[in-house]
Design an enzyme around this catalytic site. Structure first.
Site, PDB file in Angstrom:
ATOM      1  N   THR A 247       0.873  -1.184   0.000  1.00  0.00           N
ATOM      2  CA  THR A 247       0.000   0.000   0.000  1.00  0.00           C
ATOM      3  C   THR A 247       0.902   1.224   0.000  1.00  0.00           C
ATOM      4  O   THR A 247       1.628   1.458   0.974  1.00  0.00           O
ATOM      5  CB  THR A 247      -0.889   0.025   1.263  1.00  0.00           C
ATOM      6  OG1 THR A 247      -1.648  -1.175   1.320  1.00  0.00           O
ATOM      7  CG2 THR A 247      -1.831   1.218   1.228  1.00  0.00           C
TER       8      THR A 247
ATOM      9  N   LYS B  73      -7.614   1.570  -3.180  1.00  0.00           N
ATOM     10  CA  LYS B  73      -7.244   1.084  -1.838  1.00  0.00           C
ATOM     11  C   LYS B  73      -7.398   2.193  -0.787  1.00  0.00           C
ATOM     12  O   LYS B  73      -8.005   1.981   0.263  1.00  0.00           O
ATOM     13  CB  LYS B  73      -5.800   0.568  -1.885  1.00  0.00           C
ATOM     14  CG  LYS B  73      -5.149   0.315  -0.550  1.00  0.00           C
ATOM     15  CD  LYS B  73      -5.632  -0.945   0.107  1.00  0.00           C
ATOM     16  CE  LYS B  73      -5.040  -1.092   1.515  1.00  0.00           C
ATOM     17  NZ  LYS B  73      -5.573  -2.213   2.230  1.00  0.00           N
TER      18      LYS B  73
ATOM     19  N   LYS C  82      -1.649   4.749   8.759  1.00  0.00           N
ATOM     20  CA  LYS C  82      -0.828   4.900   7.548  1.00  0.00           C
ATOM     21  C   LYS C  82      -1.721   5.144   6.327  1.00  0.00           C
ATOM     22  O   LYS C  82      -1.490   6.048   5.527  1.00  0.00           O
ATOM     23  CB  LYS C  82       0.020   3.637   7.329  1.00  0.00           C
ATOM     24  CG  LYS C  82       0.741   3.601   5.990  1.00  0.00           C
ATOM     25  CD  LYS C  82       1.282   2.225   5.643  1.00  0.00           C
ATOM     26  CE  LYS C  82       1.672   2.180   4.166  1.00  0.00           C
ATOM     27  NZ  LYS C  82       2.149   0.891   3.714  1.00  0.00           N
TER      28      LYS C  82
HETATM   29  P1  NAD Z   1       5.970  -6.227   7.154  1.00  0.00           P
HETATM   30  O1  NAD Z   1       6.734  -5.114   7.762  1.00  0.00           O
HETATM   31  O2  NAD Z   1       5.543  -7.377   8.012  1.00  0.00           O
HETATM   32  O3  NAD Z   1       6.799  -6.861   5.908  1.00  0.00           O
HETATM   33  C1  NAD Z   1       7.610  -6.116   5.052  1.00  0.00           C
HETATM   34  C2  NAD Z   1       8.820  -6.976   4.698  1.00  0.00           C
HETATM   35  O4  NAD Z   1       9.607  -6.270   3.736  1.00  0.00           O
HETATM   36  C3  NAD Z   1       9.724  -7.265   5.896  1.00  0.00           C
HETATM   37  O5  NAD Z   1       9.894  -8.662   6.030  1.00  0.00           O
HETATM   38  C4  NAD Z   1      11.044  -6.562   5.537  1.00  0.00           C
HETATM   39  O6  NAD Z   1      12.193  -7.234   6.003  1.00  0.00           O
HETATM   40  C5  NAD Z   1      10.967  -6.550   4.020  1.00  0.00           C
HETATM   41  N1  NAD Z   1      11.802  -5.528   3.388  1.00  0.00           N
HETATM   42  C6  NAD Z   1      11.881  -4.210   3.683  1.00  0.00           C
HETATM   43  N2  NAD Z   1      12.748  -3.602   2.846  1.00  0.00           N
HETATM   44  C7  NAD Z   1      13.226  -4.564   2.010  1.00  0.00           C
HETATM   45  C8  NAD Z   1      14.164  -4.569   0.944  1.00  0.00           C
HETATM   46  N3  NAD Z   1      14.796  -3.454   0.576  1.00  0.00           N
HETATM   47  N4  NAD Z   1      14.407  -5.738   0.319  1.00  0.00           N
HETATM   48  C9  NAD Z   1      13.776  -6.884   0.703  1.00  0.00           C
HETATM   49  N5  NAD Z   1      12.880  -6.940   1.704  1.00  0.00           N
HETATM   50  C10 NAD Z   1      12.627  -5.797   2.358  1.00  0.00           C
HETATM   51  O7  NAD Z   1       4.694  -5.546   6.452  1.00  0.00           O
HETATM   52  P2  NAD Z   1       3.313  -6.264   6.034  1.00  0.00           P
HETATM   53  O8  NAD Z   1       2.370  -6.235   7.183  1.00  0.00           O
HETATM   54  O9  NAD Z   1       3.624  -7.546   5.358  1.00  0.00           O
HETATM   55  O10 NAD Z   1       2.762  -5.198   4.976  1.00  0.00           O
HETATM   56  C11 NAD Z   1       3.298  -5.096   3.658  1.00  0.00           C
HETATM   57  C12 NAD Z   1       2.459  -4.097   2.873  1.00  0.00           C
HETATM   58  O11 NAD Z   1       1.104  -4.563   2.842  1.00  0.00           O
HETATM   59  C13 NAD Z   1       2.420  -2.692   3.494  1.00  0.00           C
HETATM   60  O12 NAD Z   1       2.479  -1.748   2.464  1.00  0.00           O
HETATM   61  C14 NAD Z   1       1.079  -2.663   4.218  1.00  0.00           C
HETATM   62  O13 NAD Z   1       0.549  -1.352   4.331  1.00  0.00           O
HETATM   63  C15 NAD Z   1       0.238  -3.540   3.307  1.00  0.00           C
HETATM   64  N6  NAD Z   1      -0.913  -4.197   3.952  1.00  0.00           N
HETATM   65  C16 NAD Z   1      -0.762  -4.798   5.164  1.00  0.00           C
HETATM   66  C17 NAD Z   1      -1.859  -5.416   5.763  1.00  0.00           C
HETATM   67  C18 NAD Z   1      -1.720  -6.102   7.112  1.00  0.00           C
HETATM   68  O14 NAD Z   1      -2.761  -6.442   7.705  1.00  0.00           O
HETATM   69  N7  NAD Z   1      -0.515  -6.332   7.620  1.00  0.00           N
HETATM   70  C19 NAD Z   1      -3.097  -5.432   5.102  1.00  0.00           C
HETATM   71  C20 NAD Z   1      -3.210  -4.856   3.832  1.00  0.00           C
HETATM   72  C21 NAD Z   1      -2.099  -4.233   3.275  1.00  0.00           C
END
Ligand code: NAD
Length: 293
Positions: free
Chosen positions: A94, A169, A244
């Site tokens: 997102t 979204k 966010k």
């Molecule tokens: P998270 O922080 O759990 O996962 C993000 C991952 O990206 C981490 O494992 C991190 O190590 C990795 N990362 C960061 N920089 C990196 C790089 N340069 N190279 C490789 N890996 C890298 O976040 P999440 O909860 O999985 O959310 C991911 C996205 O989905 C966000 O944009 C969030 O807003 C969106 N989202 C989350 C939810 C939810 O319920 N968690 C729901 C809908 C949307």
């Protein structure tokens, strides 16, 4: 079977990559975190040691990263230079509409296809493969993305041109934030008026106060279907993620000159809730703050 690189194996990406592997795709997964890589390996993905290794020979690439800055950096510095022309890039994070459009344009200049494909549904839906994808991109890019995204979700909808997925979204989640805040304050008022919460739920769920926040995600423990309210607001959709998304919506509204007073008020309420140390609680826990006000 498609050869897919998957970058970002966190709370959401871990389950999504696993579902791609389960569907028979050849998934080469990469994350900065060793623990995330180990989970991906266990789930049937090939754990790559670098982005280069993940991307080599990939027909499609998925990113699921925390925010726009991460997507901008990974796409511009790594994926766009490394990917072979004709590769399909899909960002499911997102992020803001402007970054989504900018990175897709940068990809197009190298002959790559790109879509923004953010998701609705939380960690449970990512694990179960029941996400909703809102996709922005050309018809040709959508046609290639759709079967891959379908392995991770229950519906894949073409929202329009590049950026339209992110627009859908943040508009959707602005409704969610505002309706949840309104639902919470209605239950607080109902209690002060000595109206039973269960009775109010039964009435509002079949009346014009009905919404997803009321009927499917009721913020009151013991009322309606099981929700995070019944688990002391643990799990679910973290308040900091709602904040966010509301901030992204407010920035977009400022840029587009759209009046969003309800979204603005919801953002203020969630800011206070998060500042009070509740960032990791489910967003329906806002009712506790309102009940104390
Ligand atoms: P998270 O922080 O759990 O996962 C993000 C991952 O990206 C981490 O494992 C991190 O190590 C990795 N990362 C960061 N920089 C990196 C790089 N340069 N190279 C490789 N890996 C890298 O976040 P999440 O909860 O999985 O959310 C991911 C996205 O989905 C966000 O944009 C969030 O807003 C969106 N989202 C989350 C939810 C939810 O319920 N968690 C729901 C809908 C949307």
């Amino acid at each position: 079977m498609t050869s897919i690189a998957f970058i970002g194996l966190g709370n959401m990406g871990g389950g999504m990559a696993a579902n791609l592997a389960k569907a028979g795709h050849d998934v080469r997964a990469y994350d900065l975190s060793e623990a995330a890589l180990d989970r991906a390996r266990t789930a049937g993905c090939l754990a790559a040691l670098s982005v280069e290794e993940a991307v080599a020979g990939a027909e499609a690439i998925v990113t699921m990263l925390p925010a726009g800055t991460h997507v901008d950096q990974v796409w511009r510095d790594q994926l766009i230079p490394l990917a072979t022309p004709g590769t399909l890039l899909m960002d499911c994070s997102t992020i803001d509409v402007a970054t989504a459009r900018a990175v897709a344009e940068a990809a197009a200049t190298r002959g790559l296809l790109a879509v923004d494909a953010p998701v609705s549904g939380g960690i449970a839906a990512a694990n179960a493969g029941t996400l909703t994808f809102m996709v922005g991109g050309t018809d040709a890019a959508f046609a290639r993305a759709e079967p891959i995204l379908s392995a991770m979700g229950k519906s894949v909808i073409h929202a329009g041109a590049v950026g339209a997925g992110q627009a859908a979204k943040i508009c959707n989640n602005m409704i969610l934030g505002a309706t949840m805040a309104a639902t919470c304050e209605a239950f607080v008022l109902a209690e002060k008026l000595e109206l039973d919460a269960g009775r109010f739920f039964d009435i509002a769920s079949v009346s014009s106060g009905q919404s997803w926040s009321m009927t499917s995600y009721c913020p009151v423990p013991g009322v309606g279907p099981e929700t995070p309210a019944d688990r002391d607001y643990q799990g679910g959709f973290a308040a900091q993620l709602m904040l966010k998304d509301l901030k992204l919506a407010m920035d977009a509204a400022d840029g587009a000159g759209a009046a969003t007073p309800m979204g603005k008020r919801a953002a203020e309420l969630y800011q206070r809730f998060v500042d009070d140390g509740n960032g990791t609680l489910d967003f329906s826990g806002l009712i506790r703050m309102l009940a104390k006000d």
